[in-house]
Scaffold this active site. Structure first.
Site, PDB file in Angstrom:
ATOM      1  NE  ARG A 124      16.827  -1.411   2.826  1.00 51.18           N
ATOM      2  CZ  ARG A 124      15.816  -1.937   2.152  1.00 51.18           C
ATOM      3  NH1 ARG A 124      14.472  -2.043   2.342  1.00 51.18           N
ATOM      4  NH2 ARG A 124      16.318  -2.796   1.233  1.00 51.18           N
ATOM      5  CD  GLU A 182      14.094  -3.891   8.963  1.00 49.48           C
ATOM      6  OE1 GLU A 182      13.939  -4.724   8.043  1.00 49.48           O
ATOM      7  OE2 GLU A 182      13.478  -2.837   8.834  1.00 49.48           O
ATOM      8  CG  HIS A 206      11.548  -4.972   5.654  1.00 50.20           C
ATOM      9  ND1 HIS A 206      12.722  -4.693   5.681  1.00 50.20           N
ATOM     10  CD2 HIS A 206      11.332  -4.737   4.383  1.00 50.20           C
ATOM     11  CE1 HIS A 206      13.514  -4.139   4.535  1.00 50.20           C
ATOM     12  NE2 HIS A 206      12.310  -4.363   3.623  1.00 50.20           N
TER      13      HIS A 206
HETATM   14  C1  DGY Z   1      13.976  -4.588  -1.311  1.00 50.03           C
HETATM   15  O1  DGY Z   1      13.821  -4.983  -1.928  1.00 50.03           O
HETATM   16  O2  DGY Z   1      14.677  -3.512  -1.076  1.00 50.03           O
HETATM   17  C2  DGY Z   1      12.961  -4.678  -0.109  1.00 50.03           C
HETATM   18  O3  DGY Z   1      12.801  -3.633   1.016  1.00 50.03           O
HETATM   19  C3  DGY Z   1      13.401  -5.898   0.773  1.00 50.03           C
HETATM   20  O4  DGY Z   1      14.388  -6.079   1.053  1.00 50.03           O
END
Ligand code: DGY
Length: 325
Positions: free
Chosen positions: A241, A270, A288
């Site tokens: 993240r 983001e 992402h």
């Molecule tokens: C998750 O599943 O956490 C991926 O990063 C998609 O958001």
């Protein structure tokens, strides 16, 4: 007929096979234009719903959850990460929160290696040179990057994804160091070197991969002081993240040459990433897309549906309930 099915709001446009099953089993309220709802729109759209199928980035904060209709029983996120949901606020209202673990482990680990290799081997500059029609041919000193094979990789967060990253890195004969809340049993550790103190690990990392969840403890964990502990010329990869890193510190470290590069798939705020990243020619940046394969996105959707169906169709506890940390 559909009147008798529980009503479920899909907050985003999901893959066709996922929406087909959602429509077959529920009175589905879809979002075909994939509008990113703000909190007010979410509350409005959830009117009369017993379930919500949501995704990363949805504004499921305490204020929104407090205003959801009394009919709402479950928030099933189409993601393994659930930092976008105030789980405590949901618990207070008796709303179950579920996620989709396991099914995106391989895809995310694959993209972690892509980021690691892309950053190490200056892939972005190579692509830019080629597509910008500036390549004048092979040269002995052109785009020399950082060797990967045999180097040391430090992994912060040795859960499912961290372990899958380690498996892949072993194919590059990398020495694996890791830090995690708890030490793994020997069969899972598979020769990786455990550091109870993540700070003590940093000096051993030619590459550092962030694979931990975003929590109050990990927010801005990789800051200037910790970057300073990495060897000069190290490479940082983040597919967890964005807010796990302090952007200003990371950008400054690449600019100064302290870090050779970064490979990032996730960003604080983001999709509006810190503009400083755009000015780092060596940075290998992706939007992402760690879980973005058709197979994985379908599996995520089916797992979210397993959770919804368990509670709303069969009155059972869903298989992947998230609890308050
Ligand atoms: C998750 O599943 O956490 C991926 O990063 C998609 O958001």
């Amino acid at each position: 007929m559909s009147d008798h099915k529980p009503r479920v709001l899909a907050t985003r446009l999901f893959p066709p096979a996922v929406e087909a099953r959602l429509q077959a089993n529920f009175d589905a309220v879809l979002n075909p234009r994939d509008v990113v709802y703000d909190a007010d729109q979410l509350v409005q759209a959830a009117d009369g719903c017993t379930g919500l199928m949501c995704a990363a980035g949805d504004a499921l904060n305490a204020a929104a959850i407090a205003r959801f209709p009394d009919t709402l029983r479950i928030i099933a996120t189409f993601s393994v990460g659930y930092e976008h949901i105030d789980v405590a606020a949901a618990a207070k209202r008796g709303i179950v929160v579920t996620n989709t673990p396991d099914v995106l482990t391989d895809a995310t680990a694959d993209i972690t290696l892509l980021c690691l290799l892309g950053a190490a081997r200056r892939a972005q500059e190579g692509i830019d040179m080629l597509r910008g029609r500036r390549w004048e041919g092979w040269a002995p000193t052109q785009l020399m990057g950082t060797h990967v094979t045999g180097k040391r990789l430090g992994i912060v967060g040795m859960g499912r994804i961290g372990q899958a990253v380690a498996d892949r890195a072993r194919a590059f004969r990398m020495t694996i160091h890791y830090s995690n809340r708890r030490r793994l049993p020997p069969d899972q550790e598979n020769g990786a070197i455990f550091h109870a103190d993540p700070e003590a690990m940093l000096g051993h990392c030619d590459f550092l991969s962030l694979n931990c969840p975003l929590t109050a403890d990990t927010r801005h964990w990789l800051n200037a002081a910790r970057i300073a502990r990495l060897p000069d010329g190290a490479i940082v990869v983040n597919t967890a993240r964005g807010p796990v890193v302090d952007d200003a510190a990371l950008i400054a470290a690449v600019r100064s040459g302290k870090l050779a590069s970064v490979g990032l798939d996730v960003f604080d705020g983001e999709p509006r990433l810190n503009p400083g990243y755009h000015d780092l020619p060596t940075a290998f940046l992706l939007p992402h897309m760690g879980s973005a394969t058709l197979e994985t996105r379908n599996a995520m959707g089916f797992r979210a549906l397993d959770n919804l169906e368990a509670l709303l169709l069969r009155g059972e506890t869903p298989p992947h309930v998230v609890t308050v940390a």
